[in-house]
Design a protein around this motif. Structure first.
Motif, PDB file in Angstrom:
ATOM      1  N   GLU A 105      -0.062  25.361  17.581  1.00  0.00           N
ATOM      2  CA  GLU A 105       0.656  25.447  18.864  1.00  0.00           C
ATOM      3  C   GLU A 105       2.133  25.766  18.636  1.00  0.00           C
ATOM      4  O   GLU A 105       2.710  26.588  19.353  1.00  0.00           O
ATOM      5  N   GLU A 106       2.740  25.123  17.645  1.00  0.00           N
ATOM      6  CA  GLU A 106       4.144  25.378  17.326  1.00  0.00           C
ATOM      7  C   GLU A 106       4.363  26.826  16.894  1.00  0.00           C
ATOM      8  O   GLU A 106       5.447  27.382  17.079  1.00  0.00           O
ATOM      9  N   MET A 107       3.328  27.437  16.315  1.00  0.00           N
ATOM     10  CA  MET A 107       3.387  28.837  15.881  1.00  0.00           C
ATOM     11  C   MET A 107       3.071  29.798  17.028  1.00  0.00           C
ATOM     12  O   MET A 107       3.021  31.007  16.822  1.00  0.00           O
ATOM     13  N   ALA A 108       2.818  29.260  18.218  1.00  0.00           N
ATOM     14  CA  ALA A 108       2.444  30.054  19.399  1.00  0.00           C
ATOM     15  C   ALA A 108       1.116  30.778  19.202  1.00  0.00           C
ATOM     16  O   ALA A 108       0.918  31.885  19.708  1.00  0.00           O
ATOM     17  N   ALA A 109       0.202  30.164  18.479  1.00  0.00           N
ATOM     18  CA  ALA A 109      -1.131  30.727  18.279  1.00  0.00           C
ATOM     19  C   ALA A 109      -1.893  30.743  19.604  1.00  0.00           C
ATOM     20  O   ALA A 109      -1.651  29.916  20.486  1.00  0.00           O
ATOM     21  N   SER A 110      -2.812  31.681  19.720  1.00  0.00           N
ATOM     22  CA  SER A 110      -3.656  31.772  20.918  1.00  0.00           C
ATOM     23  C   SER A 110      -4.745  30.713  20.910  1.00  0.00           C
ATOM     24  O   SER A 110      -5.106  30.178  21.956  1.00  0.00           O
ATOM     25  N   GLY A 111      -5.288  30.442  19.720  1.00  0.00           N
ATOM     26  CA  GLY A 111      -6.350  29.452  19.636  1.00  0.00           C
ATOM     27  C   GLY A 111      -6.940  29.358  18.250  1.00  0.00           C
ATOM     28  O   GLY A 111      -6.453  29.972  17.305  1.00  0.00           O
ATOM     29  N   CYS A 112      -8.007  28.588  18.185  1.00  0.00           N
ATOM     30  CA  CYS A 112      -8.652  28.303  16.911  1.00  0.00           C
ATOM     31  C   CYS A 112     -10.163  28.323  17.119  1.00  0.00           C
ATOM     32  O   CYS A 112     -10.664  27.803  18.121  1.00  0.00           O
ATOM     33  N   ALA A 113     -10.877  28.911  16.173  1.00  0.00           N
ATOM     34  CA  ALA A 113     -12.332  28.996  16.236  1.00  0.00           C
ATOM     35  C   ALA A 113     -12.934  28.385  14.977  1.00  0.00           C
ATOM     36  O   ALA A 113     -12.275  28.281  13.939  1.00  0.00           O
ATOM     37  N   LEU A 114     -14.189  27.984  15.084  1.00  0.00           N
ATOM     38  CA  LEU A 114     -14.904  27.434  13.938  1.00  0.00           C
ATOM     39  C   LEU A 114     -16.401  27.583  14.143  1.00  0.00           C
ATOM     40  O   LEU A 114     -16.863  27.841  15.252  1.00  0.00           O
ATOM     41  N   ILE A 115     -17.125  27.404  13.075  1.00  0.00           N
ATOM     42  CA  ILE A 115     -18.579  27.334  13.116  1.00  0.00           C
ATOM     43  C   ILE A 115     -18.910  25.892  12.742  1.00  0.00           C
ATOM     44  O   ILE A 115     -18.548  25.426  11.659  1.00  0.00           O
ATOM     45  N   GLY A 116     -19.583  25.170  13.638  1.00  0.00           N
ATOM     46  CA  GLY A 116     -19.874  23.772  13.329  1.00  0.00           C
ATOM     47  C   GLY A 116     -20.696  23.091  14.400  1.00  0.00           C
ATOM     48  O   GLY A 116     -21.018  23.674  15.438  1.00  0.00           O
ATOM     49  N   ASN A 117     -20.990  21.850  14.138  1.00  0.00           N
ATOM     50  CA  ASN A 117     -21.812  21.013  15.011  1.00  0.00           C
ATOM     51  C   ASN A 117     -21.036  20.660  16.280  1.00  0.00           C
ATOM     52  O   ASN A 117     -20.009  19.998  16.213  1.00  0.00           O
ATOM     53  N   PRO A 118     -21.552  21.073  17.451  1.00  0.00           N
ATOM     54  CA  PRO A 118     -20.849  20.768  18.699  1.00  0.00           C
ATOM     55  C   PRO A 118     -20.695  19.268  18.957  1.00  0.00           C
ATOM     56  O   PRO A 118     -19.716  18.852  19.581  1.00  0.00           O
ATOM     57  N   ASP A 119     -21.623  18.460  18.479  1.00  0.00           N
ATOM     58  CA  ASP A 119     -21.515  17.014  18.676  1.00  0.00           C
ATOM     59  C   ASP A 119     -20.291  16.439  17.971  1.00  0.00           C
ATOM     60  O   ASP A 119     -19.715  15.451  18.418  1.00  0.00           O
ATOM     61  N   ILE A 120     -19.904  17.070  16.880  1.00  0.00           N
ATOM     62  CA  ILE A 120     -18.743  16.605  16.121  1.00  0.00           C
ATOM     63  C   ILE A 120     -17.457  17.224  16.669  1.00  0.00           C
ATOM     64  O   ILE A 120     -16.494  16.530  16.987  1.00  0.00           O
ATOM     65  N   TYR A 121     -17.430  18.544  16.785  1.00  0.00           N
ATOM     66  CA  TYR A 121     -16.184  19.230  17.105  1.00  0.00           C
ATOM     67  C   TYR A 121     -15.801  19.170  18.575  1.00  0.00           C
ATOM     68  O   TYR A 121     -14.636  19.371  18.915  1.00  0.00           O
ATOM     69  N   SER A 122     -16.742  18.852  19.457  1.00  0.00           N
ATOM     70  CA  SER A 122     -16.370  18.690  20.869  1.00  0.00           C
ATOM     71  C   SER A 122     -15.419  17.508  21.036  1.00  0.00           C
ATOM     72  O   SER A 122     -14.565  17.508  21.922  1.00  0.00           O
ATOM     73  N   ARG A 123     -15.518  16.529  20.140  1.00  0.00           N
ATOM     74  CA  ARG A 123     -14.617  15.365  20.190  1.00  0.00           C
ATOM     75  C   ARG A 123     -13.173  15.747  19.890  1.00  0.00           C
ATOM     76  O   ARG A 123     -12.249  15.011  20.232  1.00  0.00           O
ATOM     77  N   ALA A 124     -12.988  16.899  19.240  1.00  0.00           N
ATOM     78  CA  ALA A 124     -11.641  17.385  18.936  1.00  0.00           C
ATOM     79  C   ALA A 124     -11.197  18.446  19.949  1.00  0.00           C
ATOM     80  O   ALA A 124     -10.152  19.065  19.780  1.00  0.00           O
TER      81      ALA A 124
END
Length: 164
Positions: A105-124
């Motif tokens: 966010e400080e770098m003014a990035a648009s976003g972040c993507a990943l490949i992973g378990n939705p049950d885990i990463y939805s919490r983030a």
């Protein structure tokens, strides 16, 4: 616990931690530690954070540039992320992700993507609407978090370091 940028002195410990963390995971092909090394060598390791406690590295996360439909547009990929097996499920990974997203966010990035378990990463805060694709991976596993601008749509491509 201290979350900080990696230093040169951490590189061996990060390699060992990543190897150990993925050793017994059924979805791993055993290349995660080598991916981190290749990201670093290619200059694509945009953010590399460690979680340290009493001088011991307990976790590591890497963020690197990605493209969507061939354009960078300020998007980054999360991974690999590693936590020492005996300290997993204690919030270390979540803290590493949160700090990395703050830095993006400080770098003014648009976003972040990943490949992973939705049950885990939805919490983030990660989600999927099926509009972002990666190879033949189930689209619900291709997740993202928007930091600014529109949600991603198209074909995700990680750094060549992920391909070997």
């Amino acid at each position: 616990m201290l979350i900080r940028y990696e230093t040169l002195a951490d590189i061996g410990a990060i390699h060992d931690l990543t190897s150990i963390a993925f050793k017994s995971t059924p979805y791993s092909d055993g290349t995660e530690a080598e991916i981190v090394r290749r990201l670093r060598a290619a200059g694509d390791l945009t953010i590399s954070l460690v979680a340290e406690e009493e001088g011991e590295i307990l976790g590591h996360v890497a963020f690197s540039p990605v493209t969507i439909d061939g354009g960078h547009a300020g998007w980054f990929g999360l991974g690999p992320i590693s936590v020492k097996p005996e300290t997993q499920r204690q919030g270390i990974g979540k803290a590493l992700i949160a700090r990395g997203l703050e830095l993006l966010e400080e770098m003014a990035a648009s976003g972040c993507a990943l490949i992973g378990n939705p049950d885990i990463y939805s919490r983030a805060g990660f989600s999927s609407d099926g509009q972002l694709r990666y190879l033949d991976v189930d689209r619900r596993l291709v997740q993202w978090i928007v930091l600014r601008g529109p949600a991603p749509c198209g074909t995700l491509q990680f750094s060549a370091a992920f391909e070997g």
